[in-house]
Design an enzyme around this catalytic site. Structure first.
Site, PDB file in Angstrom:
ATOM      1  N   ASP A 127       0.966  -0.940  -0.085  1.00  0.00           N
ATOM      2  CA  ASP A 127       0.672  -0.166  -0.083  1.00  0.00           C
ATOM      3  C   ASP A 127       0.881   1.207  -0.092  1.00  0.00           C
ATOM      4  OD1 ASP A 127      -2.627  -2.181   0.902  1.00  0.00           O
ATOM      5  OD2 ASP A 127      -1.583  -2.368   2.165  1.00  0.00           O
ATOM      6  N   HIS A 186      -4.702  -3.325   6.200  1.00  0.00           N
ATOM      7  CA  HIS A 186      -4.115  -3.574   5.242  1.00  0.00           C
ATOM      8  C   HIS A 186      -5.908  -3.875   4.702  1.00  0.00           C
ATOM      9  CE1 HIS A 186      -2.987  -5.059   1.130  1.00  0.00           C
ATOM     10  NE2 HIS A 186      -3.466  -6.156   1.466  1.00  0.00           N
TER      11      HIS A 186
END
Ligand code: LMR
Length: 326
Positions: free
Chosen positions: A158, A186
């Site tokens: 990410d 996440h």
């Protein structure tokens, strides 16, 4: 030099096999350190694993001293120095997050116990299989003789997605952007934070429009995994493997001066008031081999606090679902 033993679970899957060849080639520890790969998967994947072993042989990697291919957990986890826990129950159509958590709940307690009982007591663990943060919590809690700081979950994917998108917006090189942060889970609630990010030393927040940041950038980073799945019918593979390696390398070699990385780590005692006993992504520096610290003293404005809390709440509710596995 003693070889490092590297376990990859789900080694026959797309992310797992991308990792296998990179570790064998020396991408993890450099071109001097020999490695022994432990490839673990479920019984029905054994032919894939055997094929992978044949291909590894055909590559004649000079650093690869042995390959352990097994579906037996004690053999797979025996004496490993690094564990990449990639294999997880995949989300199927119609499954809710709760179903996925419960299905994975069957996998990760056993892997935590195996790390506790069979791995090198100094093992370092990166959980990649989703829902990664909560799978990491389950694993760590089932390894009571190990320290929670030996366990981490992947949010570097990410982090790098965010930097890539910012660089593209600013028509800049990714290497010019520092101090970007992913906070939280996440998942679609993660918070990509530019409030401390710099572009060649200038605040990124002064260079981009807040409206674009809030309405385009944040959802694009949060939803990138789903978007890849939608576009090609398959989750990220190589990017997940490469970011797993980057995650570990930052931990092993240290982070760059004046910068940090994002990594989901044990939240107990964190300086930002996030609930204890979660694996939550923070800005982290690593300055000596295999140690890390959460960056302290960052000013958190009201918007950021609200976003950080949303992801914290999601992690708390995930923990509530799997509490009996801890
Ligand atoms: C990703 O972020 O690409 C993956 O974690 C998505 C997924 O569910 O596999």
């Amino acid at each position: 030099m003693k070889p490092m033993r590297v376990l990859i679970t789900g080694a026959a899957g797309h992310v797992g096999s991308s990792l296998v060849y990179r570790v064998a080639a020396g991408d993890l520890f450099g071109l001097q350190q020999p490695v022994i790969l432990h490839l673990y998967d479920i019984d029905k994947m054994l032919p894939e694993l055997q094929g992978e072993m044949m291909e590894l042989g055909d590559c004649a990697f000079p650093l690869l001293k042995d390959v352990v291919v097994t579906t037996e957990i004690d053999e797979a986890f025996g004496d490993v120095d690094v564990a990449f826990l990639v294999g997880a129950f995949p989300r199927k159509k119609g499954m809710e997050r709760r179903d996925l958590l419960e299905a994975n709940g069957k996998i990760f307690p056993a892997q935590g116990k195996a790390l506790n009982d069979y791995a090198n007591p100094d093992v370092r663990v990166v959980v990649v299989g989703n829902p990664a943060n909560t799978n990491c919590l389950i694993t760590a809690k089932n390894a009571p003789d190990l320290d929670p700081s030996q366990f981490t979950a992947l949010t570097r994917l990410d982090h790098n997605r965010g930097i890539g998108m910012l660089a593209s917006k600013l028509d800049a090189y990714v290497s010019d952007i520092t101090r970007f942060t992913i906070w939280g889970n996440h998942s679609g609630t993660q918070f990509p934070d530019i409030s401390h990010a710099l572009f060649k030393g200038k605040p990124v927040s002064e260079l981009i429009d807040f409206d674009w940041y809030e309405k385009d950038f944040i959802p694009a980073v949060q939803q990138r995994g789903s978007e890849i799945l939608r576009v090609r019918g398959m989750s990220s593979t190589v990017s997940a493997a490469i970011c797993t390696i980057k995650h570990f390398k930052s931990w092993y070699y240290g982070t760059n001066e004046d910068d940090w990385v994002s990594k989901a780590v044990y939240s107990t005692g964190n300086p930002y008031g996030i609930e204890d006993d979660l694996y939550y992504s923070f800005p982290v520096t690593c300055d000596s081999e295999l140690a890390y610290s959460i960056v302290e003293g960052l000013e958190i404005n009201e918007f950021c606090e609200k976003m950080m809390k949303i992801s914290e709440q999601e992690l708390i509710s995930e923990r509530d679902i799997i509490r009996d596995l801890l």
